[in-house]
Write an enzyme that holds these catalytic residues in place. Structure first.
Site: not given
Ligand code: UDP
Length: 463
Positions: A13, A112, A143, A290, A342-343, A360, A364-365, A368
């Site tokens: 975040h 946030d 929510h 992560t 780490w890549a 997963h 963000n993944s 990207e």
């Protein structure tokens, strides 16, 4: 103008928020930004150096609520709960410090949206409050409609869904859907546990998230880390009816179009030069973010599948998990695979050799992967992962769920084969390319995301 920014210091975040603030600071150079976050999170997102920050951003540390000499349990949520107990006092103290140091009163509060208390802080200061929603907007809607979802959940239980539904792993529960604008394709089991607390186990975290729905009553400008082109229409219309300025500013952590690859001299991990030696669209990139903890048995199954299939792979595997690999795996696969702790993920996904991303489904993944037009194989683990996987597989149709739901030797081989070799994989690839084009267009001058960002800049500079 002096804009204070409250970060939520967990997951990615804070990193997403500082990226937005950097873009704002470059666009509004006369405006001062004070970025308030815990010391630990500040240190990790700035990686020991703040030299690249524009001069009009200053960072401040807020207390993390961890008592001196505290011994943590194994529960990762403990940090979050200690932090929440310390709010809003910790942020107010850092705000006072920012005002004293800059000599400027705060003119606007960006926060946030998880930090639902920040609305009252802005109200006390009589300044505008602009929350930023970092995850996918579908989860915002869960929510906002938590009460309805809980009611539906209770009805499902009383309708005869067996007791094991309560454990969240029952097929009956898995397949229940609910009618909320734009969420009709989600299943109950896709939702984060905080939306569906088991019985009456409310926690400080679920209470904090439970307040998010109240934003609707207080906020007219909401910034979303998303593109309006990617919403189902009913969800977009519903959120627009609730927030008069719904500013979908695009993926805030990414530059669109993605910057070109750096020269290989900057390739400290060797990933990019390794990818250079592979054929176009053949490599499976594997990463679980992560935080996710993958069961040892699944690591073993995945490794065995990679070894047997001989598909080229690049696996970002944290060192603490590397011990779970089968004996001799690294040696036996060194001709067709590379394992790194780490890549440089965004660059890996932008590389022409990358053919599929086994992920997963952290937000963000996913973003990207979309930004680079790479199809995904989804193995969701926690938090918003399952919801994101549902969008990837059933709404955008730009990826597949791992065959069988968990990593097995045959399932991994089957899923990789489907994406890399089959007609269905070709269709998925062309859809993810189309989604990438939509996103690029929205980020171009005159595109929706660019316009939304301009509106945000006006809002914070003209208050
Ligand atoms: N990441 C990376 N290299 C790695 C693994 C992860 O750069 O080897 C980055 C990835 O690009 C993404 C972030 O770490 O920006 C992970 O965020 P995500 O939301 O996907 O997952 P989380 O870690 O929050 O579960």
């Amino acid at each position: 103008m002096h804009v204070a920014v409250f970060a939520f210091p967990f997951g990615c975040h804070a990193l997403s928020l500082i990226n937005l603030v950097q873009k704002l600071a470059r666009a509004a150079q006369e405006t001062q930004f004070s970025f308030l976050n815990t010391e630990e999170s500040n240190n990790s997102i700035f990686l020991a150096s703040r030299t690249n920050l524009p001069d009009n951003i200053k960072t401040y540390n807020v207390a993390d609520g961890v008592p001196l000499n505290h011994v943590f349990s194994a529960d990762p949520i403990e940090r979050v709960e200690l932090f929440i107990k310390e709010t809003p006092k910790n942020f107010k103290m850092a705000l006072d410090m920012a005002v004293a140091e800059t000599g400027q009163k705060i003119s606007c509060l960006i926060a946030d949206a998880f930090l639902s208390f920040s609305g009252s802080v802005a109200e006390d200061l009589s300044i505008p409050w602009i929350p930023v929603w970092i995850p996918v907007p579908h989860s915002l809607s869960t929510h906002i409609y938590t009460d309805m979802i809980r009611q539906h959940y209770a009805n499902s239980l009383s309708d005869g869904c067996s007791n094991s539904c309560r454990d969240g792993n029952d097929v009956e529960l898995e397949e229940k859907t609910f009618q909320i604008p734009g969420l009709s394709e989600l299943h109950i089991a896709d939702l984060p546990v905080e939306v569906l607390p088991r019985e009456a186990h409310e926690t400080p975290f679920s209470c904090l998230l439970g307040q998010i729905g109240n934003m609707v009553l207080k906020v007219d400008t909401l910034v979303v880390n998303f593109y309006q082109e990617l919403y189902p229409k009913p969800l977009l219309n519903d959120l627009k009816s609730k927030f008069s300025n719904l500013l979908n500013v695009g993926f805030i952590s990414l530059s669109m179009p993605p910057p070109s690859l750096p020269p290989s001299t900057e390739d400290t991990t060797g990933c990019l030069s390794w990818l250079d030696s592979q054929e176009s669209k053949t490599v499976a990139y594997i990463s679980f973010g992560t935080v996710a903890n993958i069961p040892q048995s699944e690591i073993e199954e995945l490794a065995e599948a990679l070894e047997v299939s001989r598909i080229p792979f690049l696996w970002s595997l944290r060192d603490n998990i590397k011990d779970c690999l089968p004996n001799g795996f690294l040696e036996r696969t060194r001709m067709h695979g590379k394992v790194v702790p780490w890549a440089p993920q965004t660059q890996v996904l932008a590389h022409s050799s990358t053919g599929v991303f086994m992920t997963h489904c952290g937000a963000n993944s996913v973003y990207e992967s979309i930004a680079n037009g790479v199809p995904m194989i989804c193995r969701p683990f926690f938090a918003d992962n399952k919801l994101n996987a549902r969008l990837i597989v059933d709404v955008w149709r730009i990826g597949e769920r791992i065959d069988g739901g968990v990593f097995t030797k045959t399932g991994v081989a089957k899923s990789l084969d489907l994406i890399l070799q089959h007609e269905q994989g070709r269709r998925i690839r062309s859809r993810v390319q189309a989604v990438k084009e939509l996103v690029l267009k929205a980020s171009a001058p005159g595109g929706h995301a660019t316009q939304a960002f301009k509106t945000l800049v006006e809002k914070i500079t003209l208050v």
